[in-house]
Scaffold this motif. Structure first.
Motif, PDB file in Angstrom:
ATOM      1  N   LYS A   1      54.322   9.218 -45.767  1.00  0.00           N
ATOM      2  CA  LYS A   1      55.034   9.647 -46.972  1.00  0.00           C
ATOM      3  C   LYS A   1      54.417  10.951 -47.496  1.00  0.00           C
ATOM      4  O   LYS A   1      55.123  11.892 -47.860  1.00  0.00           O
ATOM      5  N   GLY A   2      53.103  10.999 -47.491  1.00  0.00           N
ATOM      6  CA  GLY A   2      52.408  12.174 -48.022  1.00  0.00           C
ATOM      7  C   GLY A   2      52.741  13.430 -47.228  1.00  0.00           C
ATOM      8  O   GLY A   2      52.872  14.521 -47.787  1.00  0.00           O
ATOM      9  N   LYS A   3      52.890  13.277 -45.942  1.00  0.00           N
ATOM     10  CA  LYS A   3      53.158  14.435 -45.076  1.00  0.00           C
ATOM     11  C   LYS A   3      54.558  14.999 -45.292  1.00  0.00           C
ATOM     12  O   LYS A   3      54.811  16.165 -45.034  1.00  0.00           O
ATOM     13  N   ALA A   4      55.473  14.122 -45.735  1.00  0.00           N
ATOM     14  CA  ALA A   4      56.856  14.560 -45.899  1.00  0.00           C
ATOM     15  C   ALA A   4      57.170  14.927 -47.344  1.00  0.00           C
ATOM     16  O   ALA A   4      58.313  15.217 -47.684  1.00  0.00           O
ATOM     17  N   THR A   5      56.158  14.915 -48.214  1.00  0.00           N
ATOM     18  CA  THR A   5      56.393  15.223 -49.627  1.00  0.00           C
ATOM     19  C   THR A   5      55.877  16.620 -49.929  1.00  0.00           C
ATOM     20  O   THR A   5      54.711  16.926 -49.670  1.00  0.00           O
ATOM     21  N   ALA A   6      56.764  17.465 -50.474  1.00  0.00           N
ATOM     22  CA  ALA A   6      56.354  18.841 -50.718  1.00  0.00           C
ATOM     23  C   ALA A   6      55.698  19.004 -52.094  1.00  0.00           C
ATOM     24  O   ALA A   6      54.792  19.810 -52.254  1.00  0.00           O
ATOM     25  N   ASP A   7      56.143  18.221 -53.059  1.00  0.00           N
ATOM     26  CA  ASP A   7      55.638  18.384 -54.421  1.00  0.00           C
ATOM     27  C   ASP A   7      54.175  17.936 -54.529  1.00  0.00           C
ATOM     28  O   ASP A   7      53.824  16.807 -54.179  1.00  0.00           O
ATOM     29  N   ARG A   8      53.305  18.830 -55.036  1.00  0.00           N
ATOM     30  CA  ARG A   8      51.875  18.546 -55.029  1.00  0.00           C
ATOM     31  C   ARG A   8      51.492  17.390 -55.958  1.00  0.00           C
ATOM     32  O   ARG A   8      50.597  16.609 -55.646  1.00  0.00           O
ATOM     33  N   GLU A   9      52.157  17.286 -57.110  1.00  0.00           N
ATOM     34  CA  GLU A   9      51.839  16.187 -58.029  1.00  0.00           C
ATOM     35  C   GLU A   9      52.156  14.838 -57.384  1.00  0.00           C
ATOM     36  O   GLU A   9      51.395  13.876 -57.486  1.00  0.00           O
ATOM     37  N   GLU A  10      53.316  14.804 -56.713  1.00  0.00           N
ATOM     38  CA  GLU A  10      53.727  13.582 -56.015  1.00  0.00           C
ATOM     39  C   GLU A  10      52.699  13.219 -54.941  1.00  0.00           C
ATOM     40  O   GLU A  10      52.282  12.080 -54.789  1.00  0.00           O
ATOM     41  N   ARG A  11      52.325  14.248 -54.182  1.00  0.00           N
ATOM     42  CA  ARG A  11      51.378  14.010 -53.081  1.00  0.00           C
ATOM     43  C   ARG A  11      50.041  13.507 -53.609  1.00  0.00           C
ATOM     44  O   ARG A  11      49.439  12.609 -53.045  1.00  0.00           O
ATOM     45  N   LYS A  12      49.608  14.111 -54.690  1.00  0.00           N
ATOM     46  CA  LYS A  12      48.322  13.728 -55.276  1.00  0.00           C
ATOM     47  C   LYS A  12      48.276  12.225 -55.545  1.00  0.00           C
ATOM     48  O   LYS A  12      47.284  11.543 -55.236  1.00  0.00           O
ATOM     49  N   LYS A  13      49.394  11.696 -56.081  1.00  0.00           N
ATOM     50  CA  LYS A  13      49.439  10.262 -56.375  1.00  0.00           C
ATOM     51  C   LYS A  13      49.336   9.439 -55.105  1.00  0.00           C
ATOM     52  O   LYS A  13      48.666   8.395 -55.059  1.00  0.00           O
ATOM     53  N   ILE A  14      50.000   9.929 -54.055  1.00  0.00           N
ATOM     54  CA  ILE A  14      49.975   9.189 -52.786  1.00  0.00           C
ATOM     55  C   ILE A  14      48.534   9.093 -52.259  1.00  0.00           C
ATOM     56  O   ILE A  14      48.071   8.031 -51.839  1.00  0.00           O
ATOM     57  N   TYR A  15      47.809  10.221 -52.303  1.00  0.00           N
ATOM     58  CA  TYR A  15      46.448  10.192 -51.744  1.00  0.00           C
ATOM     59  C   TYR A  15      45.499   9.387 -52.624  1.00  0.00           C
ATOM     60  O   TYR A  15      44.544   8.792 -52.133  1.00  0.00           O
ATOM     61  N   GLU A  16      45.796   9.333 -53.929  1.00  0.00           N
ATOM     62  CA  GLU A  16      44.984   8.504 -54.813  1.00  0.00           C
ATOM     63  C   GLU A  16      45.142   7.037 -54.398  1.00  0.00           C
ATOM     64  O   GLU A  16      44.180   6.270 -54.351  1.00  0.00           O
TER      65      GLU A  16
END
Lengths: 314, 540
Positions: free
Chosen positions: B476-491
């Motif tokens: 999911k993280g790899k396919a998400t461009a928005d940085r805020e969204e990605r940040k939540k995924i990695y958290e």
């Protein structure tokens, strides 16, 4: 005599062959994979397998050995897996630096040890003799690593008198060449002078009490002649042996001193090759070093005949 | 000559007196020595004097000398793997795009501009005209296509394929236009076009790429004398003359493995930059008015304690792993082994990274550790083997601090130090360990930073950690461009893998520091610890 030398040469070839086999086998038994050393942590299994295949390491050891013997018989002593340069060409590039270091360290070592050893052997109770004992004790105990670093920090970092590391042949640029040589050769020279002083001293002590010295003195010979013609020559027999061993190890490269001063000699070449598991270079260099050792050994044995005419080689 | 002992002289059989033989031997040896000495070449760092009698040139060529901790390994960018090879790749070659200081927002390289299609699947690059290889031939889109084809052929022996998994097709659509189609959206793909292995090579000279590489970069390769030096000379025909004018005529790298010697060389001016400075020297260097420390904006390197999921005692024993994470005194490691440099928070993402979020990290709590240990059912009489590596100064000291910490909660830990090559072969590739130290130096994109560490069967996951939930989040993280969204995924990934599963314990972020004199200005290290050769000035 010729026969003796010939026999020794044949022996040398045989020992060299045996030795090479041992080196070849031991290298492959030592833990630590050359493929892993080259690829590091982050390469995948496939990359490992492929490189292992390219290096011929997936073949059984005896096949690798036969291939290697074949190469040696063609005069190919191995090639670096890293730089693709041959062991011989790398040794050719590095050996001059090692010779320079050996020559200058030997000079320093002899200049210090011969006078100190003679004086403390002839006059064992003099102040100089006590100093010589102290010097050789300290010299033996001092790790060359520490001594080298101290020289580096004082002479080049604090005082800026000498460049901390590097090499240029004194034949190309005498001033810079000697500046580069100074610290490593003093470091090695002191390490060399310490045991030599002890050997010369004990050799002289033994000889000075011998009957023929008393006879020489009784004949009315002056001290200088007694010491140099009669005593020193006889005391030298054991010294020559130890000198030969030290010379051999110096020519084989002084790994620690060369590392501290980044001296591009045989020692650092071998160290780097071992760390990188560069088998081709390790094998080539080890063979070269053993060849040097054996040659020096032979020369030492021949020197005995000069020093002690009772020794004959038939 | 009479023989005092009336014994036959052994040398007389050769027709020589002893003295003659000795003279001959000494003479022969001296001659041989002189012959071989005469063949030497100077290798003095930056101090080789001009030949005698040479007229003083109008301008002495300026040389930047870098004292490296290691010699380079490979010249062919297609198979280069190690950070020490970066100068060869960065100076001799160009890539389509080049790294910025953060390695996250690439700047134009051979590609002057680029566009991305709305669906994010097609990248079109416009190449700059007039960029030349050192052979004089112009670089075209055909060369880019050749490089990509070659790299895919090299396959797993190089790193390129691993970075370019999302590529579907690529083609040169004109002399200066190159198009890449992706299989699926992948936000990590684009910065990876700046990696070493994406260096654009010259097809016509490819047979000499591993001995004398020819690229289109700002410096030409001159020579590599193994163990002694690598020399690069400014390429007058480089496309960016403005940049070129700020740099010295030559760059030389010299391997100086001994750290004290490397620093001494810097202090006495024999080298201008010394790489890999351990923390204990930071103060000494920063207090010297002639020197400066070169650091990173953000680091992609971290040190971990990792556990094997393939063998006891850590396999299927989360509580035991958690007990250990509560017992370790990270502050003691930071202060005593790393002299206070770096940060010891538990997120694998460093605190100055855009994707960083504060986690509820386990604190050192011996009571909690003992409670977890008791609950885990682990028999404390069983010895735990802790393999670590030598060769890095911190390998054994860090292990000793941890060993002490674990003894405090009643564990019996034995340290087994391994020489580096054997560590890589046996502990890492062979996955033969119960727990061991792992030093990661990864990509700075959060996916690159730890996906290969935590995802199933990846090269940096010798623990063989696996959690399906984590796998899905990575996708999911790899396919998400928005940085805020990605940040939540990695958290979320951190919360599962690090806090709950305790797949590993992060001990600290590792800063990579170099030191330089004042002849270089603006020189920085990128997150992987590579120098940024694009953005600096020579003021020597």
């Amino acid at each position: 005599m010729q026969q003796y030398i010939l026999r020794r040469l044949i022996q040398m070839a045989f020992v060299l062959f045996l030795f090479s086999t041992v080196v070849f086998t031991v290298l492959r038994l030592v833990p630590g994979d050359p493929v892993a050393a080259q690829l590091g942590l982050e390469a995948g299994q496939e990359a490992y397998d492929q490189l292992r295949h390219e290096m011929g390491l997936d073949k059984p050891i005896y096949v690798q050995y036969m291939i290697w013997l074949g190469e040696i018989s063609r005069g190919d002593f191995g090639t670096s897996w890293r730089s693709h340069q041959t062991a011989i060409s790398l040794i050719q590039k590095r050996f001059p630096a090692t010779i320079w270091l050996t020559l200058s360290a030997m000079t320093i070592g002899l200049l210090l040890s011969v006078p100190l050893g003679i004086v403390s052997g002839v006059r064992p109770r003099s102040a100089l003799a006590h100093f010589a004992t102290f010097f050789s004790l300290v010299g033996i105990a001092l790790p060359s690593f520490w001594l080298g670093l101290m020289l580096l920090l004082t002479l080049s970092v604090s005082l800026r008198w000498l460049p901390p590391s590097g090499y240029i042949s004194p034949l190309v640029d005498p001033v810079m060449g000697l500046k580069f040589l100074a610290m490593p050769s003093v470091t090695l020279g002191i390490g060399l002078a310490a045991p030599l002083t002890r050997f010369i001293r004990s050799g002289m002590l033994d000889v000075m009490n011998a009957d023929y010295i008393r006879t020489a003195r009784a004949k009315g010979l002056i001290d200088r002649l007694v010491i140099f013609r009669h005593a020193l020559k006889n005391a030298m027999l054991s010294v020559v042996t130890i000198f030969g061993v030290l010379l051999g190890s110096l020519l084989g490269g002084s790994i620690i001193t060369e590392s501290v001063f980044n001296w591009p000699g045989i020692g650092t070449l071998l160290l780097q090759a071992i760390q990188q598991r560069d088998y081709g270079i390790v094998q080539g260099v080890v063979l070269f070093i053993s060849l040097i050792f054996m040659t020096i050994n032979l020369l030492v044995d021949l020197t005995y005949a000069y020093i002690d005419p009772r020794i004959r080689y038939q | 000559m009479t023989n005092p002992n009336h014994l036959p002289n052994p040398l007389s059989s050769m027709g020589l007196t002893r003295r003659q033989l000795l003279k001959a031997t000494v003479g022969g040896m001296s001659a041989l020595t002189l012959l071989s000495l005469a063949g030497c070449q100077p290798v003095a760092p930056s101090s080789a004097p001009a030949a005698a009698g040479e007229a003083p040139a109008a301008a002495v060529p300026s040389t930047l000398t870098i004292g490296y901790d290691l010699d380079i390994i490979k010249l062919d960018p297609g198979i280069q793997q190690a950070g020490v090879d970066w100068p060869a790749a960065a100076l001799v070659f160009n890539r389509l795009v080049e790294y910025d200081n953060t390695m996250m927002d690439p700047v134009p390289g051979l590609a002057e501009s680029w566009t991305v299609s709305d669906d994010g699947l097609t990248y079109t690059f416009q190449l700059r005209q007039g960029a030349k290889f050192h052979s004089g031939r112009e670089v075209t889109a055909e060369d880019v296509a050749y490089t990509f084809t070659r790299n895919f052929e090299i396959g797993s022996q190089g790193r390129f394929v691993g970075y370019m998994l999302s590529i579907d097709t690529f083609e040169a659509t004109g002399p200066y236009e190159f198009v890449i189609h992706l299989k699926q959206q992948d936000v990590t793909f684009f910065p990876n076009l700046a990696v070493m292995s994406a260096s654009i090579v010259d097809k016509e000279t490819i047979n000499q790429v591993d001995t004398h590489p020819i690229g289109s970069g700002p410096y030409e390769f001159v020579e590599w004398v193994p163990g002694e030096r690598v020399v690069y000379r400014k390429f007058a025909g480089y496309w960016n003359q403005e940049q070129l004018a700020q740099w010295p005529d030559e760059i030389v790298t010299i391997p100086i493995p001994e750290v004290q010697t490397r620093i001494a060389n810097l202090q006495s001016g024999q080298v201008d930059i010394a790489t890999s400075i351990p923390a204990e020297f930071f103060e000494q260097i920063s207090s010297d008015p002639n020197l400066q420390l070169l650091g990173q904006e953000v680091s992609a390197s971290y040190l971990c304690l990792i556990f094997s999921n393939e063998r006891p005692p850590f396999q299927d024993n989360k509580l035991l792993r958690q007990a250990i994470s509560h017992a370790i005194d990270k502050e003691a490691i930071l202060q005593n082994v790393f002299f206070g440099s770096g940060e010891s928070q538990c997120n694998l993402i460093p605190s100055n990274h855009w994707a960083y979020s504060e986690l509820d990290c386990p604190t050192r709590d011996l009571d909690e550790a003992r409670r977890l240990l008791a609950e885990s059912g682990f028999d404390t009489a069983t010895k735990i083997t802790f393999r670590t590596f030598t060769g890095q100064q911190f390998g054994v000291p860090v292990a000793e601090v941890i060993q002490n910490n674990l003894t405090e909660i009643g564990l019996n830990v034995e340290i087994e130090p391994l020489e580096w090559a054997f560590y890589v072969e046996d502990a890492w590739v062979g996955r033969n360990f119960e727990m061991t130290l792992a030093w990661y130096g990864r990509e700075i994109d959060p996916d690159g930073l730890f996906s290969s560490v935590l995802r199933k069967d990846q090269g940096n996951n010798p623990m063989r950690y696996f959690n399906q939930e984590v796998e899905d989040l990575f996708d999911k993280g790899k396919a998400t461009a928005d940085r805020e969204e990605r940040k939540k995924i990695y958290e979320e990934i951190m919360n599962i893998a690090i806090l709950d599963d305790t797949a590993l314990v992060k001990l600290k972020t590792m800063e990579i520091m170099w030191a330089a004199n004042k002849k270089v200005e603006g020189f920085t290290l990128m997150p992987k610890g590579y120098p940024n050769f694009n953005d600096w000035k020579w003021v020597g």
